[in-house]
Structures are given as structure tokens and as C-alpha cells.
Scaffold this active site. Structure first.
Site, mmCIF file in Angstrom:
data_model
loop_
_atom_site.group_PDB
_atom_site.id
_atom_site.type_symbol
_atom_site.label_atom_id
_atom_site.label_comp_id
_atom_site.label_asym_id
_atom_site.label_seq_id
_atom_site.Cartn_x
_atom_site.Cartn_y
_atom_site.Cartn_z
ATOM 1 N N LYS A 83 -0.015 -1.844 -67.865
ATOM 2 C CA LYS A 83 -1.052 -2.787 -67.423
ATOM 3 C C LYS A 83 -2.387 -2.082 -67.193
ATOM 4 O O LYS A 83 -3.417 -2.532 -67.685
ATOM 5 C CB LYS A 83 -0.625 -3.487 -66.129
ATOM 6 N N SER A 113 19.919 -36.897 -16.859
ATOM 7 C CA SER A 113 19.961 -37.799 -15.712
ATOM 8 C C SER A 113 20.490 -37.005 -14.510
ATOM 9 O O SER A 113 21.467 -36.284 -14.629
ATOM 10 C CB SER A 113 20.892 -38.977 -16.031
ATOM 11 N N SER A 156 14.404 -38.831 -22.256
ATOM 12 C CA SER A 156 13.865 -38.550 -23.598
ATOM 13 C C SER A 156 14.643 -37.436 -24.281
ATOM 14 O O SER A 156 14.129 -36.338 -24.472
ATOM 15 C CB SER A 156 12.365 -38.230 -23.541
ATOM 16 N N GLY A 169 16.517 -34.417 -11.607
ATOM 17 C CA GLY A 169 15.498 -34.466 -10.559
ATOM 18 C C GLY A 169 14.136 -34.910 -11.053
ATOM 19 O O GLY A 169 13.129 -34.731 -10.363
ATOM 20 N N LYS A 170 14.063 -35.512 -12.231
ATOM 21 C CA LYS A 170 12.780 -35.903 -12.807
ATOM 22 C C LYS A 170 12.031 -36.898 -11.914
ATOM 23 O O LYS A 170 10.867 -36.684 -11.557
ATOM 24 C CB LYS A 170 12.973 -36.554 -14.193
ATOM 25 N N VAL A 190 6.685 -2.331 -64.124
ATOM 26 C CA VAL A 190 6.083 -1.024 -63.900
ATOM 27 C C VAL A 190 6.183 -0.185 -65.188
ATOM 28 O O VAL A 190 7.188 -0.244 -65.900
ATOM 29 C CB VAL A 190 6.765 -0.316 -62.697
ATOM 30 N N ASP A 191 5.098 0.517 -65.500
ATOM 31 C CA ASP A 191 5.044 1.405 -66.664
ATOM 32 C C ASP A 191 5.008 0.694 -68.019
ATOM 33 O O ASP A 191 5.181 1.330 -69.045
ATOM 34 C CB ASP A 191 6.243 2.396 -66.681
ATOM 35 N N PRO A 202 0.070 -4.846 -59.251
ATOM 36 C CA PRO A 202 0.949 -3.689 -59.353
ATOM 37 C C PRO A 202 2.326 -4.070 -59.872
ATOM 38 O O PRO A 202 2.795 -5.177 -59.681
ATOM 39 C CB PRO A 202 1.037 -3.211 -57.918
#
Lengths: 264, 640
Positions: free
Chosen positions: B36, B473, B545, B476-477, B32-33, B108
Site C-alpha cells: 500500500k 411495597s 413503578s 417506606g416510599k 500487510v506487505d 495500516p
């Protein structure tokens, strides 16, 4: 790939991103040279189709040649053309300078159209080289709930990754021509043979470089009556394109105020 | 002392042909300053790019504020900026020299505006790094230099500015030049030129300055004119990320931009990560004379294929011999722009070319201090910091290491609605996962069905897919799976249960329970489930899984059909149920590697559905599943 090919490819990419990301999308068709190029690019992007509405906010003060052009090409280009009248001047912020106030009618009409169609995004044909506040724009530029533009806090935009996530009630302005210059536009019009409103071509020593409302748009002195002559003229000029647009010049920040409030 | 108004503005560079060249995109960065905006204002004036009256307007603006001629006002067109005296956003300005046109991107200098600098610098061909001759290298000089390096910008010209403030002293210039060069070289950037200038007075810009006769290099504009444009990557392997699929008429067009390489009609394409193959039948175009037979990097095109494959946005077409990497985990160098810091375990949306996927931050390896390039361990990356992280996705991603192909090797991360950071891909330490799914046999060709999945859905009156039940396990899948199967069958649905034990009696009879055997078992089940689902059947799988990676791989076989359902119950509840007496055996050590006891269970992060069988009755659980199935698979799919 030459320069025009590169510009075209980038605009096509932007239009396709917008079409993929937004279900409810519309393109502003001001009838000017840039928005005709934009429609042409849409047909390039979508293989002859324009898969969203072409929208026009009518101030009722356009040149007769512009309305004639609109009637013809809305049909010839197979557009889903949507036209709405702008609200009367009395409904617009009276603190704006006169020409800016007149132009702000379009902003208001656009806000109403966005609400009516529940649009998520609006495609507009602004370019960075036109004017200093437009130079700061993003390609995908968010607008607030009242269509306002917060130029102090714009989102980052790089590697062609655009802002496509936004809160309900806000919308995105998409700017596929942002990286083009006025000269690029004319070179592309020449290459592609894109039709234009005849007011751009000189008659009796005058032509329009930029088209707006009849009462706030002024012609420039010119003998350029063909696209080739206009290109030659532009290569030599240092007069700003929008010098004939009164609303840009009423005060240092007139146009910035217009744009912050949602103008294109 | 000269002010610019005393000098006549030169005529616009005449060379007509130059305006048809692509402009060189130039980013201007620095502390800055350090000047640019002043440099840019002055460059515009000295190249004749300012419209008539602009210099006078800037003079009037400066006078009104009681300042000497302030060139920065040319760019600082917004009211807010003029008042603060700093540039707040990226501005793009066009000018041309006798050699070619330019677009300057003014970035900037204010620290918190890094995002704007990146927005500007990412698309640049070259950079001017402005350094104050009096102050020398400052914090943002280093920071901006590092960002240029991160963005892969190699052409850097250093302008040592404000030489007027050090009396055009050669010794001071050389000291600053040495300091800048040392820093840039430490990052791997070799500056093309280091030049002394005074932007305010126009020294060393358009012509060599007689105030600095000791400097033998070119003036800035001549140095810029020597820079080559960044070439398009036409010679890298083909990468054609699919942007969209269009069916506006009888053509099915795959639209996108070729990011690298070339593509010709008749080419055999490999799509990643699906590994589908087809040939390019045509390149479609509108308002172009004659057929298009080939296209290359940078072009936005549309193609049709000889085969109606399943292809969607985000898939990447390449040639089969040089495909992108496939992986769901990779390393990345990140620059963070988000208001909230990046943290381990957080999820973000990754956008890479046209693909979008959720990713999780698996690890933050280090934060890099850009001031001195030192590194430190960290568990978060704050706004404006740079760091190295490991990201993990559920899906298989097709990408390239940044060093191999920048276009497919860089990405952004979205946090909520906002772009929160950018990153560069590295595969260091991670294998390409392509071979896991690539068939070992060479002489096989996929047969395309004439009956599409959509047609099967229409015939069946419902969509198909995979309901992947995962859980401990005893959660209840299996019970839920068979109940659901029966309920759907009564409604006339095509539904089928793939159950863990049943599969292990046959298809997976050769496998045990070691992690790699479990992974192979799940891979087989994933493939079989996808076959059933593509045949129009709603598949309900019931497998523990336990590993997230394995489930992700099962998902990757048919991601568009995969629905993850977490059947949830506490370990204590499951162990209490123990329908097969397995927990008891695991506790006594009779069964090794038992999930939940002696092997891990990785819970799904965001399953499509969660059924808590500890809280819900069996009827309630089945109702929950049925509701989900009807909402997601009901109808024949024509409404999509």
C-alpha cells in the site's frame, strides 16, 4: 456547496464541538496566515464573537511587522488576548539541534500557560499537508500529563466523533484546520478578505511562505505581491511550504522529536 | 527495470480550475506487505505531487539502509515506522491529477491497528484495495473489505499489485481477480475495477503497461478519475441535530450542522425527542452579504426560532412530516475497538450525532466471522471483532436506521475515556415509539408560557423537579415522601406528594394492576409530575413503578427535571413490615400480580440516590433525602 464552503463548515463544526466540550479552552494565535484564518473561522462559528482567549507565546524574536499586526488586530477583533514570554534557551533540552532547541522554547511556554490557565484544550492551526508528522494527527489529539504526544497509540476518530473524555492532568489539542491545504488557506483568505502580516507578500524578489522566529525563518524567492499572485505561484510550485523553517530539516527526526514533546 | 529516479518527474498537473474542486477522499487498504505505502509513494511521484528533492531524499534514505529505492519511505516519515518497515497510523496526503485533486488516506495493514483504518476509511469517498498478485486474498484483505462494507463505502477499486513478481502473468492476475471479486460480491460490494499493477516499477498506474498488453482496462489513475464524489444527502429528510445554544448577544441561536435535507426560513420544525414545535425565524451568519434564507446538508449554521422552546444539545430538528424514529432500544451492528471486550450488561456512553446517552448492552445476538461471513452465538465481542447487539437507553433517542439515513444511523460507544467501538442502527423487530407520546388529537397546539420555569425558580427561591421514589411495597416510599414534604414545607418550599393509592382513587380509577395498566398509570403520573414540576413545585412521587421501561418513560417526559430515588429494603423486611397487609393477601393468592411475590421488580441500575431503609432509621433516611434536595434544588437556579 463548493470546496471552500465545505472546508469552512467542517472547521466551524470542530470549533463548536471544542467550545461545547471544554469549559477552559484557548486558541493559539501565532499571527501567521493559518491562525488568522482560524480566528476568522471562530468568528464565523460564534457569530462575530471569539468566546475563548487568543494566546501567544512570545519568543521575543518575531518580526516587527508581526508585533504591529498583533497590536492592531487584538483590539480590532475584540480578542481576549493573552501573551506570555518564552523561557530563555538555557532552560531547554541541550541535546536538541540548535533551531529545534530554539523552537522548543515555545513548547515550554505553552506548557506553563496550560498550567496557569488550567486549560482542558488548546486549539492550534496545524494542517496535515504541512509536514509528515502533522499528517498523522487527529482533529482532537490527546496530550499526556507532560504535554507529550503518543503518536504510536492515537485514539480512533471517525464520523466526526472526537475524543472529548480524558483523564485529569492530560489535555486535548484541537486542530480545526487539519484538513486544509496551503492553497485552500490562500483561496479562503482571498474570498473572505482576511488581513495578514505583510511579510507574506513579495518585496525585492523575496517573500515568506511561513512565519516563525527571525533567526530560524528564511524567505523564498518570489515576485508574488498579492494574494492572487501567491495563489498562482502555489499552483506551480513543488517546494515544500516549511522549507524555510530550519528546525524541520536539521535531522530526519528533528521535527518529530519536537512534536512528540508537545510542540504544535 | 526502471527505478523512478531514472524517469523525470512529470510537471504538476496544470489544470488550475481543478484545485478549486473538492478533493476525492481515497482510502488505501489491504493486507500487510501487499504494497500500500509503495503504491502511494509511487502515485505521488507519478502525478508530480512530491516536492522538489523528496525523491532524492527517499533514495538517500533507502541507500543508507542498503535497500533498493523504497517508495514507502515517502509516507513512512516517522522514525519508528522506518525501522519497523510497516505503516503505523493513518496518514493523509494530497495530490492531484489533470482531472481533480485527491486526498489519500493510507490505512495500516497490521491487524491490531484496525482503529486507524476505521479512522481513515470512515471519511473516504472511495477505496483502493491492494492485493498481492503472489499471495492473493489474505485475512486482512477480507477484514478490510468487510469494514469498507460496514462503513457504507461502495466504490472500491482493486489493485492487484506486485505483478512483477509473477512475471506479469495474465493467468495469475485473473485467478486473483476472480477470488477478490467473489469475496466482495458476497458482501454486496461490486468492485468498480480490478486492475493489474506493479507499484514498485510504475506499471499500470499513470499509463497502460506494455508489459501487460493483455489487459484492456484503464490504468489506475484513469480509473480513479472516473469515480464520482460521494454526494451530500440533500434529498433525504431534514436532520438538524442541535450542537449548542448560544446567547452571546440578544440573539438565542441554535447552532449545528444540517446532516441531511434542507431548511428554509419560515419552516415549521419538530424537535425530537421533546416533540416541541417552532418555526425558523432566521438563519444567522457572520461576514456574509445579505440575509441567508435557506441552508442544506453539510452546512454548519445557526438559526433563531419564533418561540423560546426548551431545546438543548442532542435534540434533533426535522420537518413534522418526516421525523426520525424515537426509541430507547434498538439493534446494532458493532465493530469493537475497545481493550476490554463488549459484554452483556455493560454500560457505555453512546454518541450519535450530537447526542450523548448512557446505554446498556441488553443482548449480544451473534459475532460475525469476517473471514468467511459465518456467524456464531457469543456473550462478548472482543477487540477487532464484529457483532450484532441490542442496546437499551434510559432516555428516548431520536435516530434513524442506518439504511434510511447514515448520518443519524451510526454511533460510537465510549468506555471510560476511550472510544471503544462504532455501530450502525437497525430497527428490525422494534417499533418506533413516537406514537406513544405523540398526541392522538390532531388540532392541538402547545401554548408557550410567558412565565418561564427559571422565573418560577427565582420567585420560589428553589428549583423544581421530580423526586421519583421507587421500591417494593413496604420499603417506606409513602412514609418518606410525606415526611420530606412536611420538612420542606416548613422551610417555605413548594413541595407536593403524588402517592400511588391517592392517584388510583381518581386519575387512574379506571386502571388495574396488569402490566399494561401499570404502564399507563405510570405514564399518567409522569405527565402530571412534569406539569407540577414545570409549575415550580418540587414533586415527590411514591409509586412502586416496578418496570425500568416505565420509569424511563416517566423520565423522558421531563428528563432535565427527573431524579430517580431507589427506596431500598429487602423483600423479607418489607414483608415483615407489611403496613397494609398486602403481602399476606399476595401469599394466599388473594391478590394476583403483586410486585416482589408474583410480579417482578426491576431495580434501578444507577439511581440518582439510594436510601436503604433496611439499614437507616426513618430520621436518617429523611436527612439523606433532605441533604440531596438541598444540594440539587437549593438556590434559585440563576447560577446555572
Amino acid at each position: 456547496m463548493n470546496h471552500l464552503d465545505a472546508l469552512e463548515a467542517q472547521s466551524v463544526y470542530i470549533l463548536r464541538e471544542a467550545f461545547n466540550k471544554f469549559d477552559r479552552l484557548g486558541m493559539l494565535w501565532s499571527l501567521g496566515k493559518d491562525s488568522n484564518v482560524m480566528l476568522w473561522l471562530a468568528k464565523k462559528a460564534f457569530f462575530g464573537h471569539v468566546p475563548f482567549p487568543a494566546m501567544f507565546c512570545d519568543t521575543g524574536k518575531k518580526f516587527p511587522e508581526m508585533y504591529a499586526f498583533q497590536d492592531r488586530y487584538a483590539v480590532e477583533w475584540g480578542l481576549n488576548f493573552i501573551k506570555r514570554d518564552c523561557p530563555p534557551i538555557e532552560e531547554i533540552d541541550p541535546t536538541l539541534p540548535p533551531a529545534a532547541r530554539s523552537a522548543a522554547r515555545k513548547t515550554e511556554a505553552l506548557k506553563r500557560l496550560i498550567a496557569e490557565l488550567d486549560l482542558q484544550a488548546v486549539i492550534a492551526g496545524i494542517r496535515r499537508d504541512e509536514e509528515a508528522t502533522r499528517a498523522k494527527e487527529r482533529v482532537f489529539s490527546p496530550r499526556g500529563e507532560n504535554a507529550e504526544w503518543d503518536f504510536r497509540d492515537q485514539p480512533p476518530e471517525f464520523w466526526d466523533q472526537f475524543k472529548t473524555d480524558f483523564a485529569p492532568g492530560t489535555h486535548i489539542r484541537v486542530h480545526p484546520l487539519l484538513h486544509w491545504t496551503e492553497l485552500d488557506i490562500w483561496l479562503y483568505i482571498q474570498r473572505e478578505g482576511i488581513p495578514l502580516v505583510p511579510l507574506y507578500f513579495a518585496r525585492d524578489g523575496k517573500r515568506y511562505r511561513s512565519l516563525g522566529d527571525m533567526d530560524i525563518t528564511h524567505p523564498v524567492a518570489s515576485d508574488a505581491d498579492t494574494v492572487a499572485k501567491i495563489i498562482a505561484e502555489l499552483r506551480g510550485t513543488r517546494v515544500a511550504e516549511r522549507s524555510g523553517r530550519a528546525m524541520d530539516h536539521e535531522s530526519e527526526d528533528a521535527f518529530e522529536r519536537l512534536r512528540s514533546a508537545g510542540y504544535m | 527495470m526502471t527505478t523512478a529516479l531514472n524517469q523525470p518527474a512529470p510537471a504538476p498537473a496544470a489544470a488550475a480550475a481543478s484545485t478549486d474542486l473538492a478533493p476525492l477522499k481515497l482510502v488505501i487498504v489491504g493486507h500487510v506487505d501487499h504494497g500500500k505505502s509503495t503504491l502511494i509513494g509511487r502515485l505521488l511521484h507519478d502525478t508530480g505531487a512530491l516536492p522538489d528533492g523528496k525523491a532524492e531524499a527517499v533514495k538517500a534514505m533507502s541507500d543508507r539502509r542498503g535497500m533498493p529505492m523504497e517508495w514507502a519511505f515517502v509516507l513512512d516519515a516517522l522514525q519508528a515506522e522506518r525501522d519497523q518497515g510497516i505503516t503505523i497510523d493513518t496518514t493523509q496526503i494530497f495530490f492531484k491529477t489533470a482531472t481533480r485533486p485527491y486526498v489519500i488516506i493510507d490505512a495500516p495493514g497490521h491487524k491490531e491497528f484496525l482503529k486507524n483504518m476505521v479512522s481513515g476509511a470512515a471519511s473516504a469517498d472511495a477505496a483502493i484495495l491492494v492485493v498481492d498478485a503472489k499471495d492473493g486474498v489474505q485475512e486482512q484483505t477480507r477484514r478490510h473489505g468487510y469494514i469498507l462494507h460496514l462503513l457504507g463505502l461502495e466504490q472500491v477499486v482493486v489493485a492487484v499489485n506486485k505483478m512483477d513478481l509473477v512475471d506479469y502473468d495474465q493467468g495469475r492476475f485473473e485467478a486473483v481477480a476472480a477470488e477478490v471479486r467473489a469475496y466482495l460480491i458476497s458482501m454486496g460490494i461490486a468492485p468498480v475495477h480490478i486492475l493489474p499493477v506493479s507499484a514498485r516499477h510504475g506499471d499500470g498506474l499513470a499509463a497502460t503497461s506494455d508489459r501487460m498488453p493483455w489487459f484492456k482496462g484503464p490504468p489506475l489513475i484513469a480509473a480513479l478519475d472516473d469515480l464520482p464524489a460521494k454526494p451530500l444527502p440533500v434529498d433525504l429528510p431534514l436532520r438538524f441535530p442541535i450542537q449548542d445554544i448560544y446567547k452571546f448577544d440578544d440573539r438565542r441561536i441554535l447552532a449545528g450542522r444540517i446532516e441531511s435535507g434542507r431548511l428554509t426560513v419560515g419552516d415549521a420544525l419538530l424537535f425530537s425527542p421533546t416533540n416541541a414545535r417552532a418555526r425558523v425565524k432566521s438563519i444567522e451568519a457572520w461576514a456574509i452579504d445579505g440575509p441567508v434564507t435557506s441552508a442544506s446538508a453539510g452546512q454548519s449554521i445557526g438559526i433563531t426560532l419564533d418561540d423560546q422552546l426548551f431545546v438543548e444539545r442532542g435534540h434533533v430538528a426535522s420537518h413534522a412530516t418526516e421525523p426520525p424514529v424515537e426509541t430507547n432500544v434498538f439493534r446494532a451492528r458493532i465493530f469493537w475497538l475497545g481493550r476490554a471486550p463488549m459484554e452483556v450488561g455493560r454500560r457505555y456512553k453512546l454518541k450519535l450525532a450530537t447526542m450523548e446517552h448512557p446505554v446498556e448492552v441488553q443482548a449480544i445476538e451473534r459475532v460475525i466471522e469476517v473471514g468467511d461471513l459465518s456467524e456464531r452465538p457469543a456473550d462478548r465481542i472482543e477487540r477487532n471483532e464484529v457483532g450484532e447487539v441490542i442496546l437499551r437507553a434510559r432516555a428516548t433517542l431520536a435516530l434513524d436506521p442506518f439504511t434510511d439515513n447514515p448520518k443519524l444511523g451510526r454511533f460510537v460507544l465510549i468506555d471510560g475515556y476511550d472510544m471503544a467501538g462504532g455501530g450502525l442502527v437497525s430497527m428490525e423487530g422494534f417499533p418506533d415509539q413516537r406514537q406513544r407520546t405523540a398526541p392522538t388529537s390532531q388540532n392541538i397546539t402547545a401554548v408557550e408560557h410567558r412565565v418561564t420555569t427559571d422565573a418560577r425558580w427565582s420567585a420560589n427561591g428553589h428549583k423544581s423537579g421530580i423526586l421519583w421514589l421507587t421500591g417494593l411495597s413496604g420499603a417506606g416510599k409513602s412514609t418518606l415522601a410525606v415526611e420530606l414534604e412536611q420538612a420542606l414545607f416548613r422551610k417555605g418550599w413548594q413541595a407536593y406528594v403524588l402517592d400511588g393509592d391517592n392517584i388510583r382513587f381518581g386519575l387512574s380509577a379506571d386502571l388495574g394492576f396488569a402490566p399494561e395498566d401499570r404502564a399507563e398509570n405510570i405514564r399518567r403520573v409522569g405527565e402530571v409530575a412534569a406539569l407540577f414540576a414545570r409549575a415550580g413545585v418540587l414533586v415527590i412521587t411514591a409509586f412502586i413503578s416496578p418496570y425500568r421501561e416505565d420509569r424511563d418513560r416517566a423520565r423522558a417526559v421531563a428528563p432535565e427535571l427527573f431524579h430517580e430515588v431507589h427506596v431500598k429494603a429487602d423483600l423479607a423486611i418489607c414483608e415483615g413490615r407489611d403496613p397494609k397487609g398486602l403481602y399476606k393477601k399476595a401469599r394466599t393468592g388473594e391478590i394476583a400480580e403483586f410486585t416482589g411475590i408474583s410480579a417482578p421488580y426491576e431495580e434501578p441500575d444507577s439511581p440518582d440516590l439510594e436510601v436503604d431503609t433496611g439499614a437507616l432509621s426513618l430520621q436518617e433516611s429523611v436527612a439523606r433525602l433532605l441533604g440531596y434536595v438541598e444540594a440539587n434544588f437549593g438556590g434559585n437556579g440563576n447560577g446555572r
